[in-house]
Design a protein around this motif. Structure first.
Motif, PDB file in Angstrom:
ATOM      1  N   LEU A 106       0.683  -1.428  -0.257  1.00 20.01           N
ATOM      2  CA  LEU A 106      -0.043  -0.334   0.383  1.00 20.01           C
ATOM      3  C   LEU A 106       0.854   1.491  -0.078  1.00 20.01           C
ATOM      4  O   LEU A 106       0.625   2.067  -0.730  1.00 20.01           O
ATOM      5  N   LEU A 107       1.688   1.175   1.053  1.00 18.50           N
ATOM      6  CA  LEU A 107       3.056   2.662   0.829  1.00 18.50           C
ATOM      7  C   LEU A 107       3.771   1.965  -0.002  1.00 18.50           C
ATOM      8  O   LEU A 107       3.782   3.646  -0.817  1.00 18.50           O
ATOM      9  N   ALA A 108       4.553   1.770  -0.830  1.00 25.60           N
ATOM     10  CA  ALA A 108       4.896   1.696  -2.652  1.00 25.60           C
ATOM     11  C   ALA A 108       3.901   2.166  -2.971  1.00 25.60           C
ATOM     12  O   ALA A 108       4.165   2.643  -3.661  1.00 25.60           O
ATOM     13  N   GLU A 109       2.693   1.955  -3.271  1.00 24.15           N
ATOM     14  CA  GLU A 109       1.542   2.208  -4.858  1.00 24.15           C
ATOM     15  C   GLU A 109       1.292   3.862  -4.385  1.00 24.15           C
ATOM     16  O   GLU A 109       1.548   4.633  -5.409  1.00 24.15           O
ATOM     17  N   CYS A 110       1.018   3.955  -3.071  1.00 18.46           N
ATOM     18  CA  CYS A 110       0.842   5.531  -2.695  1.00 18.46           C
ATOM     19  C   CYS A 110       1.590   6.059  -3.648  1.00 18.46           C
ATOM     20  O   CYS A 110       1.756   7.467  -4.147  1.00 18.46           O
ATOM     21  N   PHE A 140       9.886   3.734   0.935  1.00 19.25           N
ATOM     22  CA  PHE A 140       8.369   3.908   0.615  1.00 19.25           C
ATOM     23  C   PHE A 140       8.225   4.771   1.567  1.00 19.25           C
ATOM     24  O   PHE A 140       6.727   5.841   1.008  1.00 19.25           O
ATOM     25  N   ILE A 141       8.856   5.348   2.201  1.00 20.08           N
ATOM     26  CA  ILE A 141       8.391   6.612   3.331  1.00 20.08           C
ATOM     27  C   ILE A 141       9.280   8.240   3.376  1.00 20.08           C
ATOM     28  O   ILE A 141      10.558   8.175   2.770  1.00 20.08           O
ATOM     29  N   ILE A 231      -7.532   8.033  -1.685  1.00 18.12           N
ATOM     30  CA  ILE A 231      -6.474   8.179  -1.873  1.00 18.12           C
ATOM     31  C   ILE A 231      -6.665   7.793  -3.807  1.00 18.12           C
ATOM     32  O   ILE A 231      -5.629   8.671  -4.412  1.00 18.12           O
ATOM     33  N   GLY A 232      -6.914   7.348  -4.285  1.00 16.58           N
ATOM     34  CA  GLY A 232      -7.225   7.130  -5.216  1.00 16.58           C
ATOM     35  C   GLY A 232      -7.663   8.501  -6.065  1.00 16.58           C
ATOM     36  O   GLY A 232      -6.878   8.890  -7.138  1.00 16.58           O
ATOM     37  N   LYS A 233      -8.615   9.524  -5.423  1.00 10.01           N
ATOM     38  CA  LYS A 233      -9.263  10.770  -6.180  1.00 10.01           C
ATOM     39  C   LYS A 233      -8.016  11.383  -6.252  1.00 10.01           C
ATOM     40  O   LYS A 233      -7.683  12.212  -7.152  1.00 10.01           O
ATOM     41  N   LEU A 234      -6.854  11.218  -5.056  1.00 10.58           N
ATOM     42  CA  LEU A 234      -5.492  11.917  -5.256  1.00 10.58           C
ATOM     43  C   LEU A 234      -4.327  11.606  -6.045  1.00 10.58           C
ATOM     44  O   LEU A 234      -4.031  12.554  -6.971  1.00 10.58           O
ATOM     45  N   LEU A 235      -4.504  10.524  -6.827  1.00 17.62           N
ATOM     46  CA  LEU A 235      -3.865   9.760  -7.467  1.00 17.62           C
ATOM     47  C   LEU A 235      -4.444  10.204  -8.834  1.00 17.62           C
ATOM     48  O   LEU A 235      -3.058  10.519  -9.688  1.00 17.62           O
ATOM     49  N   ALA A 236      -5.638   9.806  -8.935  1.00 16.86           N
ATOM     50  CA  ALA A 236      -5.927  10.838  -9.946  1.00 16.86           C
ATOM     51  C   ALA A 236      -5.958  11.751 -10.694  1.00 16.86           C
ATOM     52  O   ALA A 236      -5.723  12.964 -11.212  1.00 16.86           O
TER      53      ALA A 236
END
Length: 237
Positions: A106-110, A140-141, A231-236
Motif C-alpha cells: 500500500l505504501l509503495a503504490e501510494c 516508500f516513506i 487516495i485514488g482521487k489524489l492519485l488521479a
C-alpha cells in the motif's frame, strides 16, 4: 522527526499531495500488544483496569491514556512509573511485531503513484524504529513522526500537523489512514478525510460515527479498492 527521502522523485515533479498513515493497529498488528502492555503496567502499580477499557483508549498518547483510565484522586507520581512499565513490556514484543497483509504494498503504490507518504505516529522514537523495521518499507516513506514531534497527542491534531510540515503538503492535499476513533477525530480537526481500518479492533460503526469517510478491513482491502478510494482521487488528480 525523520525527514529522510524514500528515493528520488521523478525529474521536475513536486509531491504536492500526501497520504499520512497511523502505524500501530493500522500498518502493524500491535493494538492488542499495546493493550496487554498497558494492562500489565497498570497492574504493576496496583491498578486493575479491564483490557476492554484499555483497548478503547489505545491510539491516544501514553500520558493522555493514563489520565483517561485512572481516577483523578490518584497520586499522579505513579504515572511516570506506569509509562515506563508500558514501554518496557512493549519492548519485549518488538521481535514479534508483524505488518498487516498489504501494508508495504500500500505504501509503495501510494508513493510510486506520485504521493508523499508520511507515518504520522505518536509512538516513542525507539518503538517507531521497531515498527518501521517490521514494516520494511523505508524506500516508500518520505517522513515519520514520533512522540517527540507533538506537544499534544491524539485526538489533538499536532502529530498530523508535524507530518504535513515534514512533507511540505497542505491539509487540503492530504488523506489520513488510521484505525482508532482518535485518529479520525484528529484528522477531522484539520479537515483531512480519514480512511479507517478495522484491523486495529475498532468497529466500522464506531469509526463512521466519529466521521470516517471510508472503512476497510485492513491495508490489503484498501489496496484492492485504491482506485475508488479517497487516495485514488489524489492519485488521479
Amino acid at each position: 522527526m525523520d525527514r529522510e527521502s524514500g528515493g528520488p522523485s521523478p525529474a521536475g515533479r513536486r509531491r504536492e499531495k500526501a497520504v499520512l498513515f497511523d502505524v500501530d493497529g493500522t500498518l502493524i498488528d500491535s493494538a492488542y500488544i499495546h493493550t496487554l502492555a498497558w494492562w500489565q503496567a497498570f497492574r504493576q502499580s496496583g491498578f486493575d483496569v479491564p483490557m476492554a477499557r484499555i483497548h478503547r483508549c489505545v491510539g491516544m498518547g501514553g500520558a493522555r491514556l493514563v489520565d483517561n483510565l485512572l481516577p483523578d484522586s490518584r497520586n499522579r507520581e505513579v504515572d511516570e512509573a506506569i509509562l515506563s512499565a508500558h514501554s518496557g513490556v512493549f519492548g519485549t514484543f518488538w521481535p514479534s511485531l508483524r505488518a498487516f497483509d498489504g501494508a508495504r504494498d500500500l505504501l509503495a503504490e501510494c508513493r510510486q503513484g506520485g504521493l508523499a507518504v508520511a507515518l504520522a505516529s505518536s509512538a516513542r522514537e525507539q518503538d517507531l524504529n521497531a515498527l518501521r523495521s517490521a514494516l520494511s518499507a523505508d524506500d516508500f516513506i518520505d517522513a515519520a513522526t514520533s512522540s517527540n514531534d507533538a506537544e499534544n497527542s491524539k485526538p489533538e491534531p499536532d502529530i498530523l500537523v508535524a507530518a504535513l510540515e515534514a512533507v511540505g503538503v497542505q491539509a487540503s492535499g492530504a488523506v489520513y489512514v488510521g484505525d482508532a476513533v482518535w485518529d479520525v477525530m484528529a484528522a477531522s480537526r484539520l479537515g483531512i478525510p480519514t480512511i479507517a481500518l478495522t484491523c486495529g479492533g475498532t468497529s466500522e460503526a464506531e469509526l463512521r460515527d466519529v466521521g470516517a469517510a471510508e472503512v476497510y478491513a485492513g491495508p490489503r482491502e484498501l489496496l484492492d479498492n485504491l482506485g475508488r478510494s479517497a487516495i485514488g482521487k489524489l492519485l488521479a488528480g
